[in-house]
Design a protein around this motif. Structure first.
Motif, PDB file in Angstrom:
ATOM      1  N   PRO A   7      17.066  13.227   2.931  1.00  0.00           N
ATOM      2  CA  PRO A   7      16.805  12.315   1.786  1.00  0.00           C
ATOM      3  C   PRO A   7      17.426  11.270   1.406  1.00  0.00           C
ATOM      4  O   PRO A   7      16.996  10.248   1.180  1.00  0.00           O
ATOM      5  CB  PRO A   7      16.707  13.744   0.738  1.00  0.00           C
ATOM      6  N   SER A   8      18.770  11.330   1.523  1.00  0.00           N
ATOM      7  CA  SER A   8      19.559  10.202   0.996  1.00  0.00           C
ATOM      8  C   SER A   8      19.550   9.149   1.776  1.00  0.00           C
ATOM      9  O   SER A   8      19.899   7.895   1.596  1.00  0.00           O
ATOM     10  CB  SER A   8      21.088  10.688   0.964  1.00  0.00           C
ATOM     11  N   ALA A   9      19.049   9.199   3.180  1.00  0.00           N
ATOM     12  CA  ALA A   9      18.901   8.095   4.274  1.00  0.00           C
ATOM     13  C   ALA A   9      17.388   7.816   4.133  1.00  0.00           C
ATOM     14  O   ALA A   9      17.488   6.693   5.278  1.00  0.00           O
ATOM     15  CB  ALA A   9      19.368   8.806   5.745  1.00  0.00           C
ATOM     16  N   LEU A  10      16.615   8.013   3.540  1.00  0.00           N
ATOM     17  CA  LEU A  10      15.097   7.668   3.746  1.00  0.00           C
ATOM     18  C   LEU A  10      15.263   6.122   3.048  1.00  0.00           C
ATOM     19  O   LEU A  10      15.858   5.858   2.262  1.00  0.00           O
ATOM     20  CB  LEU A  10      14.417   8.717   3.084  1.00  0.00           C
ATOM     21  N   ASN A  11      14.430   5.620   3.738  1.00  0.00           N
ATOM     22  CA  ASN A  11      14.313   4.108   3.533  1.00  0.00           C
ATOM     23  C   ASN A  11      13.572   4.034   2.027  1.00  0.00           C
ATOM     24  O   ASN A  11      12.618   4.381   1.730  1.00  0.00           O
ATOM     25  CB  ASN A  11      13.410   3.395   4.498  1.00  0.00           C
ATOM     26  N   GLU A  12      14.530   3.617   1.193  1.00  0.00           N
ATOM     27  CA  GLU A  12      13.959   3.358  -0.440  1.00  0.00           C
ATOM     28  C   GLU A  12      12.742   2.471  -0.652  1.00  0.00           C
ATOM     29  O   GLU A  12      12.094   2.196  -1.434  1.00  0.00           O
ATOM     30  CB  GLU A  12      15.030   2.733  -1.352  1.00  0.00           C
ATOM     31  N   TYR A  13      12.428   1.637   0.713  1.00  0.00           N
ATOM     32  CA  TYR A  13      11.315   0.646   0.713  1.00  0.00           C
ATOM     33  C   TYR A  13      10.104   1.217   1.377  1.00  0.00           C
ATOM     34  O   TYR A  13       9.196   0.738   2.015  1.00  0.00           O
ATOM     35  CB  TYR A  13      11.682  -0.743   1.354  1.00  0.00           C
ATOM     36  N   GLU A  14      10.207   2.678   1.464  1.00  0.00           N
ATOM     37  CA  GLU A  14       8.945   3.105   2.364  1.00  0.00           C
ATOM     38  C   GLU A  14       7.650   3.122   1.411  1.00  0.00           C
ATOM     39  O   GLU A  14       7.720   3.196   0.298  1.00  0.00           O
ATOM     40  CB  GLU A  14       9.272   4.622   2.439  1.00  0.00           C
ATOM     41  N   VAL A  15       6.654   2.779   2.209  1.00  0.00           N
ATOM     42  CA  VAL A  15       5.415   2.272   1.484  1.00  0.00           C
ATOM     43  C   VAL A  15       4.010   3.342   2.072  1.00  0.00           C
ATOM     44  O   VAL A  15       4.426   4.176   3.080  1.00  0.00           O
ATOM     45  CB  VAL A  15       4.603   0.714   1.803  1.00  0.00           C
ATOM     46  N   LEU A  16       2.950   3.214   1.370  1.00  0.00           N
ATOM     47  CA  LEU A  16       1.901   4.102   1.713  1.00  0.00           C
ATOM     48  C   LEU A  16       1.351   3.501   3.102  1.00  0.00           C
ATOM     49  O   LEU A  16       1.359   2.433   3.373  1.00  0.00           O
ATOM     50  CB  LEU A  16       1.121   4.064   0.515  1.00  0.00           C
ATOM     51  N   PRO A  17       0.382   4.420   3.739  1.00  0.00           N
ATOM     52  CA  PRO A  17      -0.310   3.947   4.934  1.00  0.00           C
ATOM     53  C   PRO A  17      -1.222   2.754   4.592  1.00  0.00           C
ATOM     54  O   PRO A  17      -1.569   2.352   3.301  1.00  0.00           O
ATOM     55  CB  PRO A  17      -0.978   4.968   5.441  1.00  0.00           C
ATOM     56  N   ASN A  18      -1.665   1.948   5.662  1.00  0.00           N
ATOM     57  CA  ASN A  18      -2.685   0.882   5.446  1.00  0.00           C
ATOM     58  C   ASN A  18      -4.138   1.338   4.824  1.00  0.00           C
ATOM     59  O   ASN A  18      -4.283   2.594   5.122  1.00  0.00           O
ATOM     60  CB  ASN A  18      -2.825   0.201   6.714  1.00  0.00           C
ATOM     61  N   GLY A  19      -4.369   0.480   4.060  1.00  0.00           N
ATOM     62  CA  GLY A  19      -5.701   0.942   3.191  1.00  0.00           C
ATOM     63  C   GLY A  19      -5.411   1.495   1.791  1.00  0.00           C
ATOM     64  O   GLY A  19      -6.397   1.570   0.899  1.00  0.00           O
ATOM     65  N   CYS A  20      -3.947   1.781   1.596  1.00  0.00           N
ATOM     66  CA  CYS A  20      -3.494   2.522   0.218  1.00  0.00           C
ATOM     67  C   CYS A  20      -2.606   1.404  -0.585  1.00  0.00           C
ATOM     68  O   CYS A  20      -2.077   0.649   0.385  1.00  0.00           O
ATOM     69  CB  CYS A  20      -3.020   3.735   0.441  1.00  0.00           C
ATOM     70  N   GLU A  21      -2.450   1.506  -1.579  1.00  0.00           N
ATOM     71  CA  GLU A  21      -1.554   0.809  -2.311  1.00  0.00           C
ATOM     72  C   GLU A  21      -0.898   1.394  -3.530  1.00  0.00           C
ATOM     73  O   GLU A  21      -1.540   2.272  -3.856  1.00  0.00           O
ATOM     74  CB  GLU A  21      -2.183  -0.655  -3.081  1.00  0.00           C
ATOM     75  N   ALA A  22       0.550   1.053  -3.387  1.00  0.00           N
ATOM     76  CA  ALA A  22       1.107   1.847  -4.546  1.00  0.00           C
ATOM     77  C   ALA A  22       1.116   0.976  -5.809  1.00  0.00           C
ATOM     78  O   ALA A  22       0.656  -0.347  -5.707  1.00  0.00           O
ATOM     79  CB  ALA A  22       2.609   2.059  -4.371  1.00  0.00           C
ATOM     80  N   HIS A  23       1.398   1.490  -7.106  1.00  0.00           N
ATOM     81  CA  HIS A  23       1.157   0.947  -8.151  1.00  0.00           C
ATOM     82  C   HIS A  23       2.225  -0.366  -8.163  1.00  0.00           C
ATOM     83  O   HIS A  23       1.729  -1.381  -8.608  1.00  0.00           O
ATOM     84  CB  HIS A  23       1.251   1.567  -9.454  1.00  0.00           C
ATOM     85  N   TRP A  24       3.229  -0.143  -7.664  1.00  0.00           N
ATOM     86  CA  TRP A  24       4.383  -1.176  -7.647  1.00  0.00           C
ATOM     87  C   TRP A  24       3.857  -2.384  -6.621  1.00  0.00           C
ATOM     88  O   TRP A  24       4.075  -3.588  -7.049  1.00  0.00           O
ATOM     89  CB  TRP A  24       5.635  -0.835  -7.134  1.00  0.00           C
ATOM     90  N   GLU A  25       2.975  -2.144  -5.944  1.00  0.00           N
ATOM     91  CA  GLU A  25       2.475  -3.241  -5.051  1.00  0.00           C
ATOM     92  C   GLU A  25       1.532  -4.133  -5.989  1.00  0.00           C
ATOM     93  O   GLU A  25       1.232  -5.365  -5.749  1.00  0.00           O
ATOM     94  CB  GLU A  25       1.694  -2.718  -3.700  1.00  0.00           C
ATOM     95  N   VAL A  26       0.857  -3.444  -6.885  1.00  0.00           N
ATOM     96  CA  VAL A  26      -0.247  -4.321  -7.634  1.00  0.00           C
ATOM     97  C   VAL A  26       0.566  -5.003  -8.684  1.00  0.00           C
ATOM     98  O   VAL A  26       0.175  -6.448  -8.704  1.00  0.00           O
ATOM     99  CB  VAL A  26      -1.035  -3.152  -8.419  1.00  0.00           C
ATOM    100  N   VAL A  27       1.763  -4.485  -9.082  1.00  0.00           N
ATOM    101  CA  VAL A  27       2.561  -5.327 -10.109  1.00  0.00           C
ATOM    102  C   VAL A  27       3.158  -6.606  -9.293  1.00  0.00           C
ATOM    103  O   VAL A  27       3.181  -7.570  -9.627  1.00  0.00           O
ATOM    104  CB  VAL A  27       3.669  -4.391 -10.581  1.00  0.00           C
ATOM    105  N   GLU A  28       3.528  -6.298  -7.988  1.00  0.00           N
ATOM    106  CA  GLU A  28       4.039  -7.395  -7.035  1.00  0.00           C
ATOM    107  C   GLU A  28       3.111  -8.386  -7.082  1.00  0.00           C
ATOM    108  O   GLU A  28       3.229  -9.526  -7.268  1.00  0.00           O
ATOM    109  CB  GLU A  28       4.564  -6.795  -5.737  1.00  0.00           C
ATOM    110  N   ARG A  29       1.965  -8.005  -6.832  1.00  0.00           N
ATOM    111  CA  ARG A  29       0.919  -9.178  -6.690  1.00  0.00           C
ATOM    112  C   ARG A  29       0.307 -10.083  -8.082  1.00  0.00           C
ATOM    113  O   ARG A  29       0.346 -11.407  -7.974  1.00  0.00           O
ATOM    114  CB  ARG A  29      -0.307  -8.672  -6.120  1.00  0.00           C
ATOM    115  N   ILE A  30       0.511  -9.323  -9.128  1.00  0.00           N
ATOM    116  CA  ILE A  30       0.376  -9.976 -10.310  1.00  0.00           C
ATOM    117  C   ILE A  30       1.529 -10.906 -10.748  1.00  0.00           C
ATOM    118  O   ILE A  30       1.348 -12.049 -11.151  1.00  0.00           O
ATOM    119  CB  ILE A  30       0.479  -8.934 -11.530  1.00  0.00           C
ATOM    120  N   LEU A  31       2.829 -10.537 -10.388  1.00  0.00           N
ATOM    121  CA  LEU A  31       3.835 -11.534 -10.635  1.00  0.00           C
ATOM    122  C   LEU A  31       3.985 -12.562  -9.254  1.00  0.00           C
ATOM    123  O   LEU A  31       4.363 -13.653  -9.957  1.00  0.00           O
ATOM    124  CB  LEU A  31       5.201 -10.796 -10.441  1.00  0.00           C
TER     125      LEU A  31
END
Length: 413
Positions: free
Chosen positions: A191-215
């Protein structure tokens, strides 16, 4: 549901059902806290932030117009140069000098694209760690951007742009014998070595990605200020509130609604983010000094103690004022405080009083402490305020979606 909460909900509904809403009544009710039930907070914030007008009859047309405008922004501003020609089957031989990534012309689309990516990388780094005490922003949204899923559209997901721009890092280690080893920083699956920037599969979006687009869209539309670190902490509570709206019809458009409410809010506080205005009467330095002048009026003994220790308001109040206390409290309490801030007729004068109240609530510790102790107190004030009566009890490690009712906020002298 308590009878008191039912009564407050009824009071809000009575005000909001009027053909023309009386703003003063809405502000008076909202200042004491807005119930989250029935989507009341979402609606009230849209009105208090001047996104929705006071005339109910125009809401439907204005929302449709603004949401359509936001979709247009996405199509026009998140585009990779050359993508349209590739989709139309244009061969490599047909690409002109103007279309080439090495075109030195400062007005070329490729040059703009590369500059945009510099801003995007900063936004990306900030939004991925938004509200780390809850899981909401890491979860998938029910309403990913449909333009991303349309293969015929020129729209390009920002996730792809970040992945293309960021080089995969490697760790370089040199031992005593001079042998250099290169290894991936995330080689293990612990767990400590997992990439902190891991994202969801294509076709899905995390809420932080929506915030990123707004900004990102905001930065493109406002080149004079663009993106400044900390804006993510302003847009986060707004988006969370709209994205958890019980009204699914409005919840679906949380991204567009957040963008326009954030834009309106930034129009009022943007001077805090412009360094060249720091020392002007509308700048952040002037506002920090007002915190101390207000404290002097309310508690001269505490004011003199801080002055004696040369503890300047710049040491702690800069973040309080610039980010509207979003970093000093957990999300449920930030949202409750913002009810009062948005309802304040004298825009954000109330924020100065809250900052002074925070100091007075820990005055006994401050009066006893030396410079080092007091700086630690002021910069980690959340821990100390959680022990003080008169402010909401902090729900540590709790998702705000699980909280009920309206937290209480009291600022007394």
């Amino acid at each position: 549901m308590s009878s008191l909460l039912k009564s407050r909900i009824a009071d809000f509904q009575d005000v909001l059902k009027e053909p023309s809403i009386v703003l003063e009544k809405l502000r008076e009710l909202s200042f004491s806290g807005i119930p989250c039930e029935s989507g009341l907070r979402c609606l009230c914030w849209k009105i208090l932030l001047n996104y929705l007008p006071l005339e109910r009859a125009s809401w439907t047309s204005i929302l449709a117009k603004q949401r359509g405008l936001y979709s247009q922004f996405l199509r026009e501003m998140i585009i990779q140069p050359g993508i349209a020609k590739a989709n139309m089957g244009v061969s490599r031989e047909d690409v002109t000098f103007e279309d080439h990534p090495l075109n030195p012309n400062p007005d070329s689309r490729w040059n703009t694209y590369f500059k945009d990516n510099e801003v995007l990388l900063q936004i990306d780094k900030d939004v991925r760690r938004l509200c780390p005490d809850i899981s909401f922003f890491q979860r998938a949204t029910e309403y990913p951007c449909l333009l991303i899923l349309d293969p015929q559209n020129e729209f390009e997901t920002l996730r792809k742009r970040v992945e293309q721009t960021t080089l995969k890092s490697q760790t370089v280690a040199r031992n005593r014998s001079g042998v250099t080893n290169m290894s991936s920083p995330h080689k293990n699956n612990t767990p400590s070595a997992l990439n902190e920037y891991e994202v969801l599969p294509n076709g899905c979006e995390a809420h932080w990605e929506v915030v990123e687009r707004i900004l990102f869209i905001y930065a493109k539309l406002n080149p004079g200020i663009a993106y400044v670190q900390g804006m993510n902490e302003i847009v986060g509570p707004l988006y969370y509130t709209f994205a958890t709206d019980p009204n699914s019809e409005w919840k679906e458009h949380a991204e567009a609604d957040t963008f326009f409410c954030f834009t309106n809010l930034m129009a009022e506080i943007r001077d805090n983010f412009i360094k060249s205005l720091d020392d002007s009467q509308c700048g952040i330095t002037y506002k920090m000094e007002k915190v101390y002048s207000t404290l002097k009026d309310k508690d001269v003994e505490l004011y003199l103690k801080l002055q004696e220790q040369s503890i300047k308001p710049q040491f702690f109040a800069f973040r309080w004022l610039t980010l509207l206390l979003s970093q000093e409290f957990l999300l449920p309490d930030v949202i409750r405080i913002w009810d009062s801030l948005f309802a304040d007729g004298n825009r954000f004068d109330f924020l100065l009083l809250v900052c002074c109240a925070m100091l007075i609530l820990i005055r006994e510790q401050l009066l006893k402490g030396d410079f080092t102790v007091n700086m630690r107190l002021l910069q980690g004030i959340l821990m100390w305020l959680s022990r003080c009566p008169g402010l909401p009890h902090h729900r540590c490690q709790q998702d705000p979606t699980e909280s009920q009712g309206t937290p209480r906020l009291e600022v007394t002298w």
